[in-house]
Design an enzyme around this catalytic site. Structure first.
Site, short mmCIF file in Angstrom:
data_model
loop_
_atom_site.label_atom_id
_atom_site.label_comp_id
_atom_site.label_asym_id
_atom_site.label_seq_id
_atom_site.Cartn_x
_atom_site.Cartn_y
_atom_site.Cartn_z
N ASP A 92 3.82 -6.64 4.23
CA ASP A 92 4.28 -5.13 4.04
C ASP A 92 3.99 -4.29 5.29
OD1 ASP A 92 5.33 -2.80 3.36
OD2 ASP A 92 4.96 -2.92 1.24
N ILE A 94 4.59 -1.25 6.40
CA ILE A 94 4.16 -0.10 6.07
C ILE A 94 4.20 0.04 4.56
CG2 ILE A 94 4.15 2.17 6.21
CD1 ILE A 94 5.36 2.26 8.84
C1 IPD Z 1 6.52 1.19 -2.33
C2 IPD Z 1 5.15 1.81 -2.79
C3 IPD Z 1 4.96 2.38 -3.95
C4 IPD Z 1 5.53 1.85 -5.16
C5 IPD Z 1 7.07 1.23 -4.62
C6 IPD Z 1 7.12 0.58 -3.34
P1 IPD Z 1 6.87 1.02 0.45
O1 IPD Z 1 6.52 0.50 -1.24
O2 IPD Z 1 4.17 0.60 -2.73
O3 IPD Z 1 3.84 2.80 -4.20
O4 IPD Z 1 5.64 2.56 -6.03
O5 IPD Z 1 7.49 0.52 -5.55
O6 IPD Z 1 8.35 0.26 -2.85
O7 IPD Z 1 8.42 0.78 0.25
O8 IPD Z 1 6.50 2.11 0.85
O9 IPD Z 1 6.64 -0.39 1.29
CA CA Z 2 5.69 -1.61 -0.19
CA CA Z 3 6.99 -1.21 3.06
#
Ligand code: IPD
Ligand code: CA
Ligand code: CA
Ligand code: CA
Length: 288
Positions: A92, A94
């Protein structure tokens, strides 16, 4: 198939080095007030040019060093891609994009390296907070080089629990261009999310939600949070953080009490197995 090994060449030092490079891109762009922000599946699903730039940088660095390895990454994988037995980098670029866009420092790079579907190395780097979490299977978990352990908490009534959920997936409810089947599924998720938050409010000391699954798991590992529960995480949110929790002495299971599979989109992490199991049968999920 014998015990999975990372192979002689993939080292935690390599993963830390590329996480720091990626973190440097994140850190310098964090202060760019004119970030280009696009949306993906819903108005709450944000992506920036930097999410893609960091992912591209990491993939290039890894491909140069390990040309046969596979990738499972948020910005370049399709919904059909899944973790296989091949050596795979689960990334991931970010985690916490909404925090990143809104200048909230809880945002990080998350890199997991898996073989035979087992994560062997996990690194989560939050450059604004200057925190680097690392773990290697069987060798413990570390924060900035110091060994970390979970809180050891067993009693839910004294536990601070992170309630994770995806606003973006719930936002599909009522969106005219989202098909009725997807809307019905989102409504079922919403019912469970509400049930699970209510359960934690009534039975635990307090609840939190930081907006970065990878960091929330690292906070369980470091003993800041006692537990984490969510119906939203994907493989790249979980891969590194799950290993870091386990190597810090914590327990990660599915809502049904079984071992966690990274693609199932449910995760229950806690300081101890006793605390994790105290939530089984109390937290709900569609289809459980
Ligand atoms: C999100 C984060 C967030 C979670 C979301 C994710 P992203 O990832 O991890 O805490 O609640 O479901 O999608 O999109 O910022 O990489
Ligand atoms: Ca994420
Ligand atoms: Ca992300
Ligand atoms: Ca995202």
């Amino acid at each position: 198939v014998g015990e999975a090994k990372p192979g002689p060449e993939v080292t935690v030092e390599f993963v830390q080095a590329i996480a720091r490079e990626a973190g440097e891109i994140l850190r310098t762009s964090f202060y760019d007030r004119n970030k280009k922000v696009d949306t993906k599946d819903s108005p709450a699903d944000l992506v920036t040019e930097y999410d893609r730039a960091i992912e591209d940088h990491l993939k290039k660095r890894i491909h140069n060093a390990f040309p046969t390895h596979q990738f499972l990454c948020e910005e370049s994988s399709t919904s059909n891609d899944c973790l296989t037995d091949a050596p795979t980098w689960v990334i991931d670029p970010i985690d916490g994009t909404t925090n990143f866009v809104h200048s909230i420092p809880h945002t990080c790079v998350s890199i997991g390296f898996a073989v035979n579907k087992q994560v062997l190395i996990g690194v989560v780097y939050a450059p604004i907070l200057e925190e680097l979490f690392t773990a290697e299977k069987g060798k413990g978990a570390y924060l900035n080089g110091e060994r970390i352990h979970t809180s050891g908490r067993r009693d839910p009534s004294r536990a601070v629990v992170c309630c994770g959920f995806s606003v973006s997936s719930l936002r599909k409810i009522g969106m005219p261009d989202v098909d009725p089947v997807a809307q019905a599924a989102a409504r079922e998720i919403e019912k469970s999310v509400m049930n699970n938050v209510t359960y934690c409010v009534h039975n635990c000391r307090d609840i939190r939600h930081y907006g970065s699954t990878a960091l929330e798991l690292c906070y369980v590992a470091a003993g800041r949070l006692d537990a984490y529960q969510s119906l939203s995480p994907k493989e790249w949110d979980l891969a590194a953080g799950v290993l870091i929790v386990e190597e810090a002495g914590g327990c990660v299971i599915d809502f049904d009490g079984k071992p966690l599979e990274l693609h199932v989109r449910r995760a229950l992490a806690a300081s101890t197995e006793e605390l994790a199991r105290s939530f089984v049968g109390k937290l709900t999920a569609p289809g459980l």
